[in-house]
Design a protein around this motif. Structure first.
Motif, PDB file in Angstrom:
ATOM      1  N   ARG A 146      23.261  -7.521  11.666  1.00 35.09           N
ATOM      2  CA  ARG A 146      24.459  -7.526  11.214  1.00 35.09           C
ATOM      3  C   ARG A 146      24.865  -7.901   9.818  1.00 35.09           C
ATOM      4  NH1 ARG A 146      25.968 -12.645  16.211  1.00 35.09           N
ATOM      5  NH2 ARG A 146      26.819 -10.960  17.054  1.00 35.09           N
ATOM      6  N   ASN A 147      23.826  -8.693   9.168  1.00 34.33           N
ATOM      7  CA  ASN A 147      23.844  -8.778   7.707  1.00 34.33           C
ATOM      8  C   ASN A 147      23.150  -7.213   6.895  1.00 34.33           C
ATOM      9  OD1 ASN A 147      24.664 -11.002   7.546  1.00 34.33           O
ATOM     10  ND2 ASN A 147      22.687 -11.826   7.493  1.00 34.33           N
ATOM     11  N   LEU A 148      22.618  -6.574   7.628  1.00 37.11           N
ATOM     12  CA  LEU A 148      22.516  -4.478   6.975  1.00 37.11           C
ATOM     13  C   LEU A 148      23.385  -4.492   6.908  1.00 37.11           C
ATOM     14  CD1 LEU A 148      20.420  -3.202   5.399  1.00 37.11           C
ATOM     15  CD2 LEU A 148      19.318  -2.330   7.863  1.00 37.11           C
ATOM     16  N   GLU A 149      24.201  -4.492   8.046  1.00 38.18           N
ATOM     17  CA  GLU A 149      25.160  -3.505   8.465  1.00 38.18           C
ATOM     18  C   GLU A 149      26.994  -3.603   7.311  1.00 38.18           C
ATOM     19  OE1 GLU A 149      26.967  -3.732  12.490  1.00 38.18           O
ATOM     20  OE2 GLU A 149      24.867  -3.070  13.018  1.00 38.18           O
ATOM     21  N   LEU A 150      26.878  -5.078   6.734  1.00 40.37           N
ATOM     22  CA  LEU A 150      27.894  -5.497   6.192  1.00 40.37           C
ATOM     23  C   LEU A 150      27.666  -5.242   4.357  1.00 40.37           C
ATOM     24  CD1 LEU A 150      28.325  -9.100   7.309  1.00 40.37           C
ATOM     25  CD2 LEU A 150      30.110  -7.098   7.175  1.00 40.37           C
ATOM     26  N   ARG A 151      26.065  -5.634   4.390  1.00 39.02           N
ATOM     27  CA  ARG A 151      25.793  -4.509   2.966  1.00 39.02           C
ATOM     28  C   ARG A 151      26.018  -3.348   2.649  1.00 39.02           C
ATOM     29  NH1 ARG A 151      19.399  -7.442   2.735  1.00 39.02           N
ATOM     30  NH2 ARG A 151      19.744  -6.396   1.115  1.00 39.02           N
ATOM     31  N   VAL A 152      25.667  -2.383   4.185  1.00 42.32           N
ATOM     32  CA  VAL A 152      26.107  -1.104   3.608  1.00 42.32           C
ATOM     33  C   VAL A 152      26.975  -0.601   3.871  1.00 42.32           C
ATOM     34  CG1 VAL A 152      25.576   0.652   4.783  1.00 42.32           C
ATOM     35  CG2 VAL A 152      23.545   0.206   4.864  1.00 42.32           C
ATOM     36  N   ARG A 153      28.600  -0.837   4.344  1.00 38.71           N
ATOM     37  CA  ARG A 153      29.433  -0.662   3.996  1.00 38.71           C
ATOM     38  C   ARG A 153      29.884  -1.502   2.214  1.00 38.71           C
ATOM     39  NH1 ARG A 153      31.415  -4.133   9.444  1.00 38.71           N
ATOM     40  NH2 ARG A 153      30.240  -2.353  10.182  1.00 38.71           N
ATOM     41  N   SER A 154      29.143  -2.611   1.940  1.00 40.19           N
ATOM     42  CA  SER A 154      29.616  -2.946   1.035  1.00 40.19           C
ATOM     43  C   SER A 154      29.411  -2.071   0.032  1.00 40.19           C
ATOM     44  CB  SER A 154      29.306  -4.393   0.373  1.00 40.19           C
ATOM     45  OG  SER A 154      29.851  -4.805  -0.643  1.00 40.19           O
ATOM     46  N   GLN A 155      28.039  -1.375   0.417  1.00 39.29           N
ATOM     47  CA  GLN A 155      28.201  -0.597  -0.890  1.00 39.29           C
ATOM     48  C   GLN A 155      28.474   0.954  -1.039  1.00 39.29           C
ATOM     49  OE1 GLN A 155      25.388  -0.847  -3.554  1.00 39.29           O
ATOM     50  NE2 GLN A 155      24.654  -3.120  -3.027  1.00 39.29           N
ATOM     51  N   ALA A 156      28.340   1.225   0.194  1.00 42.07           N
ATOM     52  CA  ALA A 156      29.518   2.233   0.392  1.00 42.07           C
ATOM     53  C   ALA A 156      30.561   2.566  -0.527  1.00 42.07           C
ATOM     54  CB  ALA A 156      29.640   3.020   1.745  1.00 42.07           C
ATOM     55  N   ASN A 157      31.794   0.907  -0.182  1.00 40.25           N
ATOM     56  CA  ASN A 157      32.906   0.941  -0.827  1.00 40.25           C
ATOM     57  C   ASN A 157      32.925   1.161  -1.751  1.00 40.25           C
ATOM     58  OD1 ASN A 157      34.040   0.936   1.961  1.00 40.25           O
ATOM     59  ND2 ASN A 157      34.137  -1.684   1.633  1.00 40.25           N
ATOM     60  N   ARG A 158      31.451   0.285  -2.766  1.00 42.94           N
ATOM     61  CA  ARG A 158      31.208   0.337  -4.273  1.00 42.94           C
ATOM     62  C   ARG A 158      31.289   1.858  -4.499  1.00 42.94           C
ATOM     63  NH1 ARG A 158      27.598  -4.100  -5.282  1.00 42.94           N
ATOM     64  NH2 ARG A 158      27.584  -3.140  -7.543  1.00 42.94           N
ATOM     65  N   ILE A 159      30.500   2.819  -3.684  1.00 43.41           N
ATOM     66  CA  ILE A 159      30.657   4.242  -4.411  1.00 43.41           C
ATOM     67  C   ILE A 159      31.093   4.945  -4.397  1.00 43.41           C
ATOM     68  CG2 ILE A 159      28.864   6.059  -3.414  1.00 43.41           C
ATOM     69  CD1 ILE A 159      26.125   4.308  -2.868  1.00 43.41           C
ATOM     70  N   ARG A 160      32.697   4.726  -2.996  1.00 44.58           N
ATOM     71  CA  ARG A 160      33.101   5.168  -3.322  1.00 44.58           C
ATOM     72  C   ARG A 160      34.262   5.207  -4.251  1.00 44.58           C
ATOM     73  NH1 ARG A 160      34.170   3.630   2.391  1.00 44.58           N
ATOM     74  NH2 ARG A 160      32.447   5.164   3.801  1.00 44.58           N
ATOM     75  N   GLU A 161      34.432   3.776  -5.051  1.00 46.43           N
ATOM     76  CA  GLU A 161      34.881   3.368  -6.369  1.00 46.43           C
ATOM     77  C   GLU A 161      34.957   3.918  -7.506  1.00 46.43           C
ATOM     78  OE1 GLU A 161      35.368  -0.722  -5.878  1.00 46.43           O
ATOM     79  OE2 GLU A 161      36.482  -1.208  -3.366  1.00 46.43           O
ATOM     80  N   LEU A 162      33.701   4.003  -6.937  1.00 45.92           N
ATOM     81  CA  LEU A 162      32.964   4.469  -8.772  1.00 45.92           C
ATOM     82  C   LEU A 162      33.003   5.934  -8.657  1.00 45.92           C
ATOM     83  CD1 LEU A 162      29.715   2.522  -8.626  1.00 45.92           C
ATOM     84  CD2 LEU A 162      31.106   2.455 -10.086  1.00 45.92           C
ATOM     85  N   PHE A 163      33.006   7.177  -7.211  1.00 45.14           N
ATOM     86  CA  PHE A 163      33.787   8.289  -7.577  1.00 45.14           C
ATOM     87  C   PHE A 163      34.845   8.748  -6.858  1.00 45.14           C
ATOM     88  CE2 PHE A 163      28.864   7.863  -7.645  1.00 45.14           C
ATOM     89  CZ  PHE A 163      28.728   8.571  -8.598  1.00 45.14           C
TER      90      PHE A 163
END
Length: 163
Positions: free
Chosen positions: A146-163
């Motif tokens: 569960r925490n891994l899924e949350l971390r992956v989503r969070s990282q994906a959102n941060r990457i989208r915000e950067l690009f």
């Protein structure tokens, strides 16, 4: 074989509970005594129906040890209800009949282990410890996923915000 001395629980500390279900009062009492020696608080029920009522009253417990063959709600029916209602509860099945088909059926329905009666007290202690350890590992694994899924989503959102 000498029994370990019974450990009196400290009334200020609430120990994890274990539900012991068997229509034979002597077996139920002996297993409850073993449970106390390893630091768990036993709840006792004489059949599956009484066990379900106790679970409704007291809530989920980490471990249930139940006989397979009992009048009324059988151990197999109890196992099915517990796995449906309380999926995080570990269940150990006991049986006076050493039958491979029954053992396999119990494991297929979600029991973590199957113990043939009469069981040695040390065997019960070891199987209880193993069941609780396996339960803890399953809960840790679920938490990690569960925490891994949350971390992956969070990282994906941060990457989208950067690009």
């Amino acid at each position: 074989m000498p029994e370990s001395p019974e450990v009196e629980p400290d009334p200020r500390v609430v120990a994890p509970r274990c539900l012991v279900v068997d229509d034979d009062a002597a077996v139920r009492s002996t297993i409850a005594r073993v449970i106390r020696t390893i630091g768990l608080t036993p709840l006792e029920a004489e059949d599956g129906g009484a066990a379900l009522r106790l679970l409704e009253e007291h809530g989920e417990v980490p471990l249930v040890i139940t006989d397979v063959n009992m009048p009324g709600v059988s151990g197999m029916e109890l196992l099915e209800e517990i796995t449906r209602r309380y999926p995080d509860t570990a269940v150990l099945m006991l049986s006076g009949v050493s039958d491979v088909k029954t053992a396999v059926a119990c494991l297929d329905k979600g029991a973590l282990d199957y113990i043939a009666k009469p069981a040695m007290l040390e065997e019960v202690r070891a199987r209880v410890a193993k069941a609780l350890e396996k339960r803890d590992l399953l809960l840790q694994k679920r938490f990690y996923h569960r925490n891994l899924e949350l971390r992956v989503r969070s990282q994906a959102n941060r990457i989208r915000e950067l690009f």
